[in-house]
Design a protein around this motif. Structure first.
Motif, PDB file in Angstrom:
ATOM      1  N   ILE A  94     -24.215 -18.454 -15.905  1.00  0.00           N
ATOM      2  CA  ILE A  94     -23.833 -18.372 -14.496  1.00  0.00           C
ATOM      3  C   ILE A  94     -22.352 -18.033 -14.377  1.00  0.00           C
ATOM      4  O   ILE A  94     -21.506 -18.701 -14.957  1.00  0.00           O
ATOM      5  CB  ILE A  94     -24.127 -19.690 -13.753  1.00  0.00           C
ATOM      6  CG1 ILE A  94     -25.613 -20.042 -13.850  1.00  0.00           C
ATOM      7  CG2 ILE A  94     -23.708 -19.580 -12.289  1.00  0.00           C
ATOM      8  CD1 ILE A  94     -25.983 -21.340 -13.175  1.00  0.00           C
ATOM      9  N   SER A  97     -19.857 -20.356 -11.016  1.00  0.00           N
ATOM     10  CA  SER A  97     -20.681 -21.457 -10.499  1.00  0.00           C
ATOM     11  C   SER A  97     -19.884 -22.376  -9.578  1.00  0.00           C
ATOM     12  O   SER A  97     -20.473 -23.089  -8.762  1.00  0.00           O
ATOM     13  CB  SER A  97     -21.273 -22.262 -11.654  1.00  0.00           C
ATOM     14  OG  SER A  97     -20.247 -22.848 -12.443  1.00  0.00           O
ATOM     15  N   LEU A 127     -31.099 -21.823 -12.019  1.00  0.00           N
ATOM     16  CA  LEU A 127     -30.178 -22.653 -11.244  1.00  0.00           C
ATOM     17  C   LEU A 127     -30.661 -24.104 -11.192  1.00  0.00           C
ATOM     18  O   LEU A 127     -29.859 -25.041 -11.318  1.00  0.00           O
ATOM     19  CB  LEU A 127     -30.037 -22.094  -9.830  1.00  0.00           C
ATOM     20  CG  LEU A 127     -29.226 -20.802  -9.682  1.00  0.00           C
ATOM     21  CD1 LEU A 127     -29.314 -20.294  -8.248  1.00  0.00           C
ATOM     22  CD2 LEU A 127     -27.780 -21.021 -10.080  1.00  0.00           C
ATOM     23  N   TYR A 130     -29.971 -25.838 -14.358  1.00  0.00           N
ATOM     24  CA  TYR A 130     -28.550 -26.166 -14.479  1.00  0.00           C
ATOM     25  C   TYR A 130     -28.176 -27.369 -13.616  1.00  0.00           C
ATOM     26  O   TYR A 130     -27.022 -27.788 -13.607  1.00  0.00           O
ATOM     27  CB  TYR A 130     -27.693 -24.963 -14.089  1.00  0.00           C
ATOM     28  CG  TYR A 130     -27.362 -24.043 -15.252  1.00  0.00           C
ATOM     29  CD1 TYR A 130     -26.364 -24.368 -16.162  1.00  0.00           C
ATOM     30  CD2 TYR A 130     -28.045 -22.848 -15.435  1.00  0.00           C
ATOM     31  CE1 TYR A 130     -26.044 -23.527 -17.230  1.00  0.00           C
ATOM     32  CE2 TYR A 130     -27.729 -21.993 -16.495  1.00  0.00           C
ATOM     33  CZ  TYR A 130     -26.727 -22.338 -17.386  1.00  0.00           C
ATOM     34  OH  TYR A 130     -26.418 -21.499 -18.448  1.00  0.00           O
ATOM     35  N   ILE A 224     -28.903 -11.816  -9.966  1.00  0.00           N
ATOM     36  CA  ILE A 224     -29.060 -11.952 -11.410  1.00  0.00           C
ATOM     37  C   ILE A 224     -29.231 -10.562 -12.006  1.00  0.00           C
ATOM     38  O   ILE A 224     -29.859  -9.683 -11.389  1.00  0.00           O
ATOM     39  CB  ILE A 224     -30.257 -12.865 -11.766  1.00  0.00           C
ATOM     40  CG1 ILE A 224     -30.273 -13.162 -13.265  1.00  0.00           C
ATOM     41  CG2 ILE A 224     -31.578 -12.265 -11.294  1.00  0.00           C
ATOM     42  CD1 ILE A 224     -31.255 -14.258 -13.659  1.00  0.00           C
ATOM     43  N   LYS A 233     -27.406 -12.689 -16.640  1.00  0.00           N
ATOM     44  CA  LYS A 233     -26.179 -13.224 -16.052  1.00  0.00           C
ATOM     45  C   LYS A 233     -26.397 -13.400 -14.553  1.00  0.00           C
ATOM     46  O   LYS A 233     -26.803 -12.455 -13.861  1.00  0.00           O
ATOM     47  CB  LYS A 233     -25.000 -12.280 -16.302  1.00  0.00           C
ATOM     48  CG  LYS A 233     -23.700 -12.721 -15.650  1.00  0.00           C
ATOM     49  CD  LYS A 233     -22.539 -11.811 -16.025  1.00  0.00           C
ATOM     50  CE  LYS A 233     -22.700 -10.422 -15.467  1.00  0.00           C
ATOM     51  NZ  LYS A 233     -21.528  -9.556 -15.729  1.00  0.00           N
ATOM     52  N   ALA A 234     -26.142 -14.602 -14.056  1.00  0.00           N
ATOM     53  CA  ALA A 234     -26.213 -14.868 -12.625  1.00  0.00           C
ATOM     54  C   ALA A 234     -24.817 -14.701 -12.043  1.00  0.00           C
ATOM     55  O   ALA A 234     -23.843 -15.245 -12.571  1.00  0.00           O
ATOM     56  CB  ALA A 234     -26.724 -16.281 -12.364  1.00  0.00           C
TER      57      ALA A 234
END
Length: 287
Positions: A94, A97, A127, A130, A224, A233-234
């Protein structure tokens, strides 16, 4: 029966090495492209040419990549039951973030505005893994078995799922300080607001702006994208706030335009990852 079959396939896919999953996904993608009706391909190519000022060869290449990536996406969705908070960082990183953490700190919940770009199914799940309190707004599948599989896969990741019709629940979830994820890049028909997208008016969902205005919640544009090695990769953007004036319609229109501009910027950067096969300008007055 279909549910059990998909669960078995998912179990088999989950045992395969990543390189094998990618190769199978690429093969499925090529088959997917062959099955796309020629009329739909022509529509996508013409929209790409007009939007990106591309020639026919470039536009056809982008359109094909936009379609073939669904093979890899399908394999990634089947593999999702193997992902967890312990290993998600190996597959999805991320970027920025802190934007999301700061937005949550206001206590009014967060609207996450995203698009059909990259693997959006994996995005919400990542997400949640996480540790973010994600609420996924889903389109109910016409096949009950597939709907069951998709809802189960999302909830296993830690997401709370509501259907598009559950507006009251979305409001409630925002009140609880959660993140409501909304896809806002498809033609919204008569229910949308007309804003510019690649220089043409396009009917656009107004839910993100309307909910954010109602609840005084920040909007985080987020997307994303896939890396060459099969990881993702976000990308999170700074918060967008709805400016409240005496005109609710104007507030929603201006915010929706602002969000659509951000979507356009992302699509310009990653054109092959966006869903060009959708007729985005179906209800445009200047097709």
């Amino acid at each position: 029966m279909l549910y059990k079959f998909v669960k078995i396939i998912s179990s088999i896919v989950s045992m395969l090495p990543q390189a094998v999953r990618l190769n199978i996904g690429n093969l499925l993608g090529e088959v997917c492209w062959l099955l796309v009706p020629s009329k739909r391909k022509t529509m996508a190519v013409n929209n790409i040419k007009r939007s990106l000022d591309a020639d026919t060869i470039q536009a056809t290449t982008i359109a094909k990549r936009s379609a073939t990536r669904f093979g890899r996406m399908f394999m990634e969705v089947l593999y999702m039951p193997k992902l967890s908070k312990d290993n998600i960082s190996k597959y999805v990183q991320i970027e920025n973030s802190q934007y999301l953490k700061d937005a949550l700190s206001y206590g009014n919940g967060v609207i996450m505005a995203t698009a059909h770009s990259g693997n959006w199914e994996l995005f919400g799940a990542a997400l949640a893994m996480y540790g973010f309190p994600v609420v996924g707004v889903a389109q109910k599948q016409t096949n009950a078995d597939m709907d069951r599989f998709m809802i189960e896969t999302r909830t296993m990741a830690g997401m709370h799922i509501t259907y598009k019709s559950g507006v009251r629940e979305m409001v409630k979830m925002l009140g609880e300080g959660r993140i409501v994820g909304l896809l806002m890049d498809q033609d919204a028909g008569r229910d949308g607001v007309m804003v510019e997208f690649f220089g043409r008016l396009a009917s656009t969902p107004q839910g993100a702006a309307a909910l954010a205005r109602m609840k005084d919640a920040p909007i985080i544009p987020a997307f994303i994208t896939a890396n060459a090695d099969g990881t993702h990769k976000a990308i999170l953007h700074p918060p967008v706030w709805v400016q409240k004036t005496s005109s609710r319609e104007d507030d929603i229109l201006s915010t929706t335009q602002q969000l659509t501009d951000i979507v356009e910027q992302h699509v310009r950067k990653y054109p092959h990852e966006w869903f060009w096969l959708h007729n985005r300008w179906k209800h445009s007055p200047n097709k």
